[in-house]
Design a protein around this motif. Structure first.
Motif, PDB file in Angstrom:
ATOM      1  N   ALA A  38       0.837  -1.203   0.000  1.00 33.33           N
ATOM      2  CA  ALA A  38       0.000   0.000   0.000  1.00 33.33           C
ATOM      3  C   ALA A  38       0.872   1.254   0.000  1.00 33.33           C
ATOM      4  O   ALA A  38       0.608   2.213  -0.735  1.00 33.33           O
ATOM      5  CB  ALA A  38      -0.924  -0.002   1.220  1.00 33.33           C
ATOM      6  N   GLY A  39       1.919   1.249   0.805  1.00 38.53           N
ATOM      7  CA  GLY A  39       2.827   2.393   0.825  1.00 38.53           C
ATOM      8  C   GLY A  39       3.628   2.518  -0.448  1.00 38.53           C
ATOM      9  O   GLY A  39       3.802   3.622  -0.982  1.00 38.53           O
ATOM     10  N   ASN A  46       2.818   1.450  -3.450  1.00 46.84           N
ATOM     11  CA  ASN A  46       1.937   1.892  -4.536  1.00 46.84           C
ATOM     12  C   ASN A  46       1.696   3.392  -4.484  1.00 46.84           C
ATOM     13  O   ASN A  46       1.616   4.058  -5.532  1.00 46.84           O
ATOM     14  CB  ASN A  46       0.609   1.148  -4.467  1.00 46.84           C
ATOM     15  N   LYS A  47       1.554   3.929  -3.287  1.00 46.38           N
ATOM     16  CA  LYS A  47       1.402   5.386  -3.174  1.00 46.38           C
ATOM     17  C   LYS A  47       2.640   6.088  -3.728  1.00 46.38           C
ATOM     18  O   LYS A  47       2.532   7.123  -4.398  1.00 46.38           O
ATOM     19  CB  LYS A  47       1.177   5.776  -1.716  1.00 46.38           C
ATOM     20  N   GLY A 105       1.836   8.232  -6.859  1.00 47.56           N
ATOM     21  CA  GLY A 105       1.810   9.650  -6.514  1.00 47.56           C
ATOM     22  C   GLY A 105       3.177  10.273  -6.343  1.00 47.56           C
ATOM     23  O   GLY A 105       3.284  11.497  -6.218  1.00 47.56           O
ATOM     24  N   TRP A 157       3.200  12.623  -2.788  1.00 47.48           N
ATOM     25  CA  TRP A 157       2.067  12.070  -2.039  1.00 47.48           C
ATOM     26  C   TRP A 157       2.320  12.209  -0.541  1.00 47.48           C
ATOM     27  O   TRP A 157       1.399  12.496   0.230  1.00 47.48           O
ATOM     28  CB  TRP A 157       1.871  10.594  -2.390  1.00 47.48           C
ATOM     29  N   THR A 188      -3.638  14.246  -0.941  1.00 48.93           N
ATOM     30  CA  THR A 188      -4.613  13.161  -1.094  1.00 48.93           C
ATOM     31  C   THR A 188      -5.515  13.021   0.122  1.00 48.93           C
ATOM     32  O   THR A 188      -6.748  13.028  -0.021  1.00 48.93           O
ATOM     33  CB  THR A 188      -3.893  11.835  -1.399  1.00 48.93           C
ATOM     34  N   SER A 204       0.298  12.340   6.001  1.00 43.53           N
ATOM     35  CA  SER A 204       0.881  11.660   4.842  1.00 43.53           C
ATOM     36  C   SER A 204       2.261  11.093   5.166  1.00 43.53           C
ATOM     37  O   SER A 204       2.587   9.966   4.778  1.00 43.53           O
ATOM     38  CB  SER A 204       0.983  12.624   3.662  1.00 43.53           C
ATOM     39  N   THR A 216       1.795   8.074   7.326  1.00 42.48           N
ATOM     40  CA  THR A 216       1.289   6.967   6.520  1.00 42.48           C
ATOM     41  C   THR A 216       2.415   6.277   5.772  1.00 42.48           C
ATOM     42  O   THR A 216       2.490   5.042   5.723  1.00 42.48           O
ATOM     43  CB  THR A 216       0.227   7.470   5.517  1.00 42.48           C
ATOM     44  N   GLY A 217       3.315   7.060   5.177  1.00 49.28           N
ATOM     45  CA  GLY A 217       4.431   6.483   4.446  1.00 49.28           C
ATOM     46  C   GLY A 217       5.339   5.658   5.340  1.00 49.28           C
ATOM     47  O   GLY A 217       5.677   4.507   5.013  1.00 49.28           O
ATOM     48  N   GLU A 221       3.277   2.465   6.716  1.00 48.29           N
ATOM     49  CA  GLU A 221       2.987   1.397   5.767  1.00 48.29           C
ATOM     50  C   GLU A 221       4.259   0.753   5.213  1.00 48.29           C
ATOM     51  O   GLU A 221       4.403  -0.475   5.228  1.00 48.29           O
ATOM     52  CB  GLU A 221       2.114   1.938   4.630  1.00 48.29           C
TER      53      GLU A 221
END
Length: 332
Positions: free
Chosen positions: A178-179, A181-182, A186, A190, A196, A223, A226-227, A230
């Motif tokens: 998931a991380g 892919n972001k 992005g 991102w 986002t 953000s 999250t990075g 993940e």
């Protein structure tokens, strides 16, 4: 040394019987609650002729009518509860895994977008079919006390450990991809701009989420977190970080619920239960903790969905229309 650690992780996980029992409860009860509380009602009967479009190797699964759909739905529920209790565990596990697989496939093909955060329940239910999950606190264990003393071959124990390791690695891969892919889609922006989650909150957020949009810098921090969270989720394998990550998983998804009104409890509720309990020896105390944890997750579920006030609907509610006053015609 490193090779031995990998072999131990894959084939010699500690406290195995109790942890498989915890996974049995988690997978079955989370699935049952999702099937009962989730958006699975008459819509999947009435809209089937228009929206059900099966694809892939299981496209032979036909459109279900009212009776077929609800029979399948409650077959998942009954077999899931039976499996959670550990009654006829082998049979109930097989029925549960099969019926939920068909059910998840069926409802998933009412849309072109398949939600990957529930597929782990399918994989976990299937792999548990090959594990003796009734060795700890099950009705099978109570009704047939001799089962407790039956020999547990090394091969079966190694596979049970492998099953547990597979589930852990699956969840790690889920968060890491998931991380990644972001990052791939992005780019670094991102994680640096916060755009986002900011616009996601504007479009579909809750009142607390919309209140936060007055502080865009908060979403930059979200953000970045999250990075790191993940893409660094593999660090949960380090024993010292397991509790921080287990708590962070709940906080992370609860934050998404509070801001964007999305709660992946089907995923987040399972994560801590898979990575903890290695050193648990007081099983009765642990069972009390599991009960408290279930009540906590249930309380979070009860909040879903929160009252949402997405962009364009944040005005004050319209008041009752003002009654038109009779016109008075002045005489000339």
């Amino acid at each position: 040394m490193f090779r031995k650690k990998i072999e131990s992780f894959l084939f010699a996980q500690p406290n195995l019987d109790f942890r498989i029992f915890v996974v049995r409860l988690a997978v079955s009860l989370v699935t049952v609650s999702y099937v009962l509380i989730g958006p699975f009602d008459r819509f999947h009967v009435d809209a089937a002729p228009l929206l059900y479009r099966p694809v892939g190797p299981f496209s032979f699964i036909p459109e279900l009518g009212y009776g077929g759909y609800y029979f399948l739905k409650y077959a998942v529920v009954v077999s899931g509860i039976t499996f959670a209790l550990g009654f006829k565990s082998r049979l109930s596990n097989a029925v549960f895994a099969l019926t939920y697989f068909v059910f998840a496939y069926y409802v998933g093909h009412f849309s072109t977008q398949l939600f990957s955060y529930i597929t782990h329940l399918n994989f976990f239910a299937i792999i548990l079919c090959f594990v003796d999950s009734s060795r700890f606190w099950s009705l099978d264990w109570v009704l047939d006390p001799s089962r407790r003393d039956q020999p547990y071959s090394l091969a079966r124990r190694e596979f049970a450990s492998f099953a547990l390791a597979f589930m852990q690695l699956y969840l790690i891969a889920f968060y890491v991809q998931a991380g990644v892919n972001k990052l791939l889609i992005g780019g670094v922006d991102w994680f640096l701009t916060g755009a986002t989650p900011y616009y996601g909150t504007l479009v579909s957020g809750t009142e607390p989420g919309l209140a936060l949009t007055r502080f865009p810098w908060v979403f930059k921090g979200v953000s970045l977190f999250t990075g790191f969270f993940e893409m660094g989720f593999f660090l949960i394998l380090w024993k010292r970080l397991r509790w921080p990550f287990a708590v962070s998983v709940i906080g992370f998804h609860f934050g998404i619920l509070l801001s964007m009104n999305i709660f992946f409890y089907q995923l987040s509720a399972v994560v801590p239960l898979l990575f903890l309990f290695e050193d648990t020896r007081d099983h009765r105390k642990a069972l009390v903790g599991l009960g408290a944890y279930a009540l906590f997750i249930g309380a979070l579920m009860s909040l879903t969905p929160l009252p949402a006030r997405p962009l364009g609907t944040t005005e004050t509610p319209l008041q009752a229309p003002i009654q038109a006053q009779p016109t008075v015609r002045l005489s000339e």
